[in-house]
Structure formats: structure tokens, C-alpha cells
Design an enzyme around this catalytic site. Structure first.
Site, PDB file in Angstrom:
ATOM      1  N   TYR A 156       0.823  -1.203   0.000  1.00  0.00           N
ATOM      2  CA  TYR A 156       0.000   0.000   0.000  1.00  0.00           C
ATOM      3  C   TYR A 156       0.862   1.260   0.000  1.00  0.00           C
ATOM      4  O   TYR A 156       0.643   2.183  -0.792  1.00  0.00           O
ATOM      5  CB  TYR A 156      -0.930   0.010   1.213  1.00  0.00           C
ATOM      6  CG  TYR A 156      -1.855   1.202   1.265  1.00  0.00           C
ATOM      7  CD1 TYR A 156      -2.983   1.256   0.454  1.00  0.00           C
ATOM      8  CD2 TYR A 156      -1.591   2.275   2.113  1.00  0.00           C
ATOM      9  CE1 TYR A 156      -3.832   2.352   0.480  1.00  0.00           C
ATOM     10  CE2 TYR A 156      -2.435   3.371   2.153  1.00  0.00           C
ATOM     11  CZ  TYR A 156      -3.556   3.412   1.330  1.00  0.00           C
ATOM     12  OH  TYR A 156      -4.385   4.502   1.366  1.00  0.00           O
ATOM     13  N   LYS A 160       1.148   4.281  -2.939  1.00  0.00           N
ATOM     14  CA  LYS A 160       0.807   5.684  -2.744  1.00  0.00           C
ATOM     15  C   LYS A 160       1.991   6.602  -3.050  1.00  0.00           C
ATOM     16  O   LYS A 160       1.808   7.748  -3.473  1.00  0.00           O
ATOM     17  CB  LYS A 160       0.286   5.909  -1.319  1.00  0.00           C
ATOM     18  CG  LYS A 160      -1.094   5.297  -1.088  1.00  0.00           C
ATOM     19  CD  LYS A 160      -2.124   5.825  -2.081  1.00  0.00           C
ATOM     20  CE  LYS A 160      -3.527   5.323  -1.809  1.00  0.00           C
ATOM     21  NZ  LYS A 160      -4.528   5.866  -2.753  1.00  0.00           N
TER      22      LYS A 160
END
Length: 231
Positions: A156, A160
Site C-alpha cells: 500500500y 501511494k
């Protein structure tokens, strides 16, 4: 009237962003994979639903054709996102684990921008808002005083980081279009089991700020609800 499309908008940050932008006078398209949930959200908010799966270019292209037929687009909010495996140790993560998350969080943004760009280029005030995270900030994850430094989530977090860099690169490449990134902060959503300390309204402050920038507003920036965020 400003026309806005939000991906992944049937719940959470996307839903609250839609509510607030409608309140601000925008005409909003709710983009969602699930037709039943998406239509329900649109009906509740007074928005318009369009089926949109950011992992499928054909779906994104069809959504763009639907929006074009209805009159065009001014603001694209790339909100759809997933966390991926949370319980696997880093040593057990595979390429396939990364591929599933990147398909939504990173490649989904590329698909949406590619499909909706002709509509945005025809707008008098074209705007793209990419929802990223402080968890992808190199500065924040090295700051022992910030919560981001306590989170180990290779998939994750790296996705990002990619979103933030994509934002900067598109901002430099797309003349006349504002492209900015918003960090919602640690907000209570399904992605974190509603453990965040911020409300959805607080979490959408940066998104709404960027989605309502005037002509001539900044591009290539990264902000949270307090202002400029560290890359």
C-alpha cells in the site's frame, strides 16, 4: 455548473467527497464497480451513477463515453483504492500481491486520466485530484513523531508513493490542467477498520479544497487538511 466524477464513490471518502461537492454546487458522477451500491449512493446523494471499474480499461472508456454524451467533465477525482494483504509478513509477499493493489491504486489512475483527458481538455477549468496518502511520503515515514513511521505496509505505502509521483509528472506534462494530490490523513474508513481518528468530513478537506480550485490555481502540489504536505 462544474461537473465532477469521483471513482470509488459509493462509500467512505468518495461518498463524503461527493456529498460535499454537491453541497458546493457541483454536478457529481458516482463512479463505482458495483452497480447496485453505486446507484444506491447516487440516489441518496442526488448524484448520477456510472459503472466504472478502474482495473478494466473497457469499463473506464465506457464511463467516459457516458459522461461525454451527457455534456462533459471538469473535475476528475481519482479516489478508488485498496490496501491489499495486511496480515502477510513482508518476506511472504509476492508479485501477485502487489499487482492486485497497483492495478487499482496506480494503474487505475492512469486508465482514468487516459480515458477522461479529452473531456478535461475541453473544460474551462480542468482539474485532476489524486487521493494519495502520507504513508507514501518518504519524509513522513522517516519522521519518528508521525504515525506514518509506525506503519509497515510495503504494498500500500509504495503504491501511494507512486500516486504522488504520478501527480507531479502529470502536472508537468499536461499543460492547462491542474493535477494535485490529497492526503486524507488517518481517517476512519473501511480500509483501516474504521480505526482512524479523523471523521470522513475531516478526511475529505484536502480533496474538496483541490477539487474546487479556481482557474489559475496551483498544480503539482501535495496537501493534507492542514496545508502543504511533505513529499
Amino acid at each position: 455548473m462544474t461537473t465532477t466524477l469521483i471513482t470509488g464513490a459509493n462509500k467512505g471518502l468518495g461518498y463524503e467527497t461527493a456529498r460535499r461537492l454537491i453541497e458546493a454546487g457541483h454536478s457529481v458522477w458516482i463512479g463505482a464497480r458495483d452497480a447496485e451500491r453505486g446507484q444506491k449512493a447516487a440516489d441518496e446523494l442526488g448524484a448520477t451513477f456510472v459503472q466504472l471499474d478502474v482495473t478494466d480499461q473497457a469499463s473506464v472508456d465506457a464511463a467516459a463515453a457516458t459522461v461525454a454524451a451527457a455534456g462533459g467533465l471538469d473535475v476528475l477525482v481519482n479516489n478508488a483504492g485498496v490496501t491489499g494483504p495486511q496480515s502477510k509478513p513482508a518476506a511472504e509477499l509476492t508479485g501477485a500481491d502487489f499487482e492486485g493493489v497497483y492495478a487499482v491504486n496506480v494503474f487505475g489512475i492512469v486508465r482514468a486520466i487516459h480515458a477522461f483527458l479529452p473531456l478535461l481538455q475541453a473544460s474551462a477549468n480542468p482539474t485532476i485530484v489524486n487521493v494519495t496518502s502520507g504513508l507514501g511520503s518518504f519524509d513522513s515515514v522517516h519522521d519518528a513523531n508521525r504515525i506514518e513511521s509506525k506503519v509497515v505496509a510495503p504494498i500500500y505505502n509504495s503504491s501511494k508513493s507512486a500516486v504522488t509521483m504520478l501527480t507531479v509528472q502529470y502536472a508537468r506534462a499536461l499543460d492547462g490542467i491542474k493535477v494535485n494530490a490529497a492526503d486524507p490523513g488517518y481517517t476512519a474508513t473501511d480500509l483501516n477498520g474504521n480505526s482512524g481518528h479523523q471523521t470522513l468530513t475531516e478526511g475529505t478537506d484536502a480533496i474538496v479544497t483541490l477539487a474546487t480550485l479556481p482557474v489559475g490555481g496551483p498544480t503539482g502540489t501535495f496537501i493534507d487538511r492542514s496545508g502543504p504536505a511533505a513529499f
